[in-house]
Design a protein around this motif. Structure first.
Motif, short mmCIF file in Angstrom:
data_model
loop_
_atom_site.label_atom_id
_atom_site.label_comp_id
_atom_site.label_asym_id
_atom_site.label_seq_id
_atom_site.Cartn_x
_atom_site.Cartn_y
_atom_site.Cartn_z
N ARG A 185 0.82 -1.22 0.00
CA ARG A 185 0.00 0.00 0.00
C ARG A 185 0.85 1.26 0.00
NH1 ARG A 185 -5.12 0.78 0.58
NH2 ARG A 185 -5.36 -1.45 0.96
N HIS A 186 1.87 1.30 0.85
CA HIS A 186 2.71 2.48 0.90
C HIS A 186 3.39 2.72 -0.44
CE1 HIS A 186 6.17 4.79 3.09
NE2 HIS A 186 5.38 5.59 2.42
N GLY A 187 3.96 1.66 -1.02
CA GLY A 187 4.61 1.80 -2.31
C GLY A 187 3.66 2.27 -3.39
N MET A 188 2.43 1.75 -3.37
CA MET A 188 1.43 2.16 -4.36
C MET A 188 1.08 3.64 -4.19
SD MET A 188 -0.70 1.38 -6.88
CE MET A 188 -1.18 -0.35 -6.92
N GLU A 189 0.89 4.08 -2.94
CA GLU A 189 0.55 5.48 -2.69
C GLU A 189 1.65 6.42 -3.19
OE1 GLU A 189 -0.14 5.60 1.47
OE2 GLU A 189 -2.19 4.81 1.34
N ILE A 253 -6.71 10.84 -2.41
CA ILE A 253 -6.83 9.44 -2.84
C ILE A 253 -8.03 8.83 -2.13
CG2 ILE A 253 -5.74 7.17 -2.94
CD1 ILE A 253 -3.03 8.50 -2.99
N ASP A 254 -9.03 8.45 -2.89
CA ASP A 254 -10.23 7.82 -2.35
C ASP A 254 -10.12 6.31 -2.59
OD1 ASP A 254 -12.72 6.87 -1.68
OD2 ASP A 254 -13.82 7.98 -3.20
N HIS A 262 -11.48 -2.63 -7.58
CA HIS A 262 -10.01 -2.63 -7.71
C HIS A 262 -9.53 -1.32 -8.31
CE1 HIS A 262 -9.38 -7.27 -7.35
NE2 HIS A 262 -10.34 -6.83 -6.55
N LEU A 263 -10.12 -0.21 -7.82
CA LEU A 263 -9.76 1.13 -8.29
C LEU A 263 -9.53 2.04 -7.09
CD1 LEU A 263 -12.56 1.75 -10.97
CD2 LEU A 263 -10.19 1.10 -11.45
N TRP A 264 -8.73 3.07 -7.31
CA TRP A 264 -8.68 4.23 -6.42
C TRP A 264 -9.11 5.45 -7.24
CZ3 TRP A 264 -3.16 3.91 -3.80
CH2 TRP A 264 -3.18 2.90 -2.82
N HIS A 265 -9.95 6.29 -6.67
CA HIS A 265 -10.25 7.59 -7.28
C HIS A 265 -9.18 8.57 -6.79
CE1 HIS A 265 -13.96 6.02 -8.72
NE2 HIS A 265 -14.63 6.10 -7.58
N ASP A 284 -9.15 7.53 -12.25
CA ASP A 284 -9.16 6.30 -11.48
C ASP A 284 -7.84 5.58 -11.72
OD1 ASP A 284 -11.79 6.79 -10.70
OD2 ASP A 284 -12.63 5.64 -12.38
N VAL A 285 -7.30 4.97 -10.68
CA VAL A 285 -6.10 4.15 -10.81
C VAL A 285 -6.53 2.69 -10.88
CG1 VAL A 285 -3.95 3.41 -9.71
CG2 VAL A 285 -4.67 5.80 -9.58
N ASP A 286 -6.16 2.01 -11.95
CA ASP A 286 -6.42 0.58 -12.11
C ASP A 286 -5.38 -0.17 -11.27
OD1 ASP A 286 -6.44 -2.10 -12.98
OD2 ASP A 286 -7.22 -1.54 -14.95
N LEU A 287 -5.77 -0.65 -10.10
CA LEU A 287 -4.82 -1.23 -9.16
C LEU A 287 -4.20 -2.52 -9.68
CD1 LEU A 287 -6.86 -0.58 -5.89
CD2 LEU A 287 -4.93 0.75 -6.79
N ASP A 288 -4.98 -3.36 -10.32
CA ASP A 288 -4.44 -4.62 -10.83
C ASP A 288 -3.43 -4.37 -11.93
OD1 ASP A 288 -6.09 -5.98 -9.07
OD2 ASP A 288 -7.68 -6.31 -10.56
#
Length: 311
Positions: A185-189, A253-254, A262-265, A284-288
């Protein structure tokens, strides 16, 4: 020092083997830029050639590090068997908020992906294995998390090999629930934050060609960026890229749709000279896809004034 995290990275990079071809690409780009500037200034050809010979790739803190190493060798003579090699690859990526793909494109080193990845993975391993926790500040922690995420998603086999050999501390890969959508999560943020602010930085320089290259896959082309920034600069004089502009106050980041879609707004607000905050990137961020590709993959990507995006 505001450059503390960057300077620690420069110290680490000086202990790594040179990625020679990557450094030559940096040097070539620096010389091309210098040549263009000297031509524009009317510098004579012979003088241009003479000046070009003095231009090399960036070597941050070279004098300071050489002096410190000489002092160190006075008490540890065997250290003279080694040498420091100052350079700026990871630091360059951090300063320009470049992900792996962007950096490859900037220097035209598509054939050197393996070389760059190996170098970055070596830098990551040194950072997580040798820096004591009490020397880490928040920015260093963010950089390490971002770098680990990028290396892991670009080629997980490298990190897997270290983990299987017991060489990677837990800090490199925080444990997650088995059904977690986001493994790090931290790396993704941090990766999302860097990707969005890289666009703010390019927009502040009106580099719409590079912006279009980054965003054309989700429908926001160079022409679209041209139009968006024309609208912006009709209302404002500048796009700030200082510490305030980088702060969490201008990035939302929502994570609400994470489990189901599997998205973040995300929303990156541009900081103008008056602090109006009325212009932004929304997406939107496509997390996958992001975790699979090792770079941020967007959907529903839009840029403009808040009232236009609301419509």
């Amino acid at each position: 020092s505001p450059d503390y995290a960057l300077d620690v990275i420069s110290l680490v990079e000086a202990t790594l083997e040179n990625p020679a071809k990557v450094l030559r690409a940096q040097e070539r780009k620096a010389r091309d830029a210098a040549m263009a500037a000297m031509k524009a200034d009317g510098v004579e050809y012979e003088e241009r050639i003479e000046r070009l010979a003095e231009i090399t790739y960036p070597k941050p803190l070279e004098e300071l590090l050489d002096h410190a190493f000489e002092l160190y060798c006075q008490s540890v003579p065997w250290a003279r068997d080694y040498e420091l090699l100052p350079k700026s690859v990871l630091r360059d990526m951090v300063e320009t908020a470049s992900d792996f793909k962007t950096y490859i494109g900037r220097y035209g080193i598509a054939k050197l992906e393996g070389t760059l990845l190996r170098y970055l993975s070596d830098a990551f391993r040194v950072l997580v294995r040798t820096l004591p926790p009490d020397v880490l500040d928040d920015r260093l922690r963010d950089i390490i998390a971002w770098l680990g995420f990028m290396v892991r998603t670009t080629d997980s086999s490298l990190v897997d090999a270290w983990e299987s050999a017991g060489e990677l501390p837990e800090a490199g890969a925080p444990p997650q629930a088995a059904d977690a959508v986001v493994a790090d999560r931290h790396g993704m943020e941090v990766m999302v934050r860097n990707a969005l602010f890289a666009r703010v930085r390019l927009a502040s320089l009106d580099r719409t060609r590079e912006l279009g290259s980054l965003d054309e896959d989700w429908g926001f082309t160079e022409r679209a960026w041209d139009a968006a920034l024309d609208d912006y600069f009709a209302e404002h004089n500048e796009i700030r890229i200082d510490g305030d502009a980088r702060s969490a106050a201008y990035l939302v980041i929502d994570e609400g749709p994470e489990q189901d879609a599997h998205l973040w707004h995300v929303r990156q607000i541009f900081l103008d000279e008056d602090g109006d905050g009325d212009f932004r990137i929304e997406a939107d961020v496509d997390l996958d896809a992001t975790q699979e590709e090792g770079e941020v993959i967007f959907k529903n990507y839009r840029v403009g004034f808040v009232e236009d995006l609301a419509g």
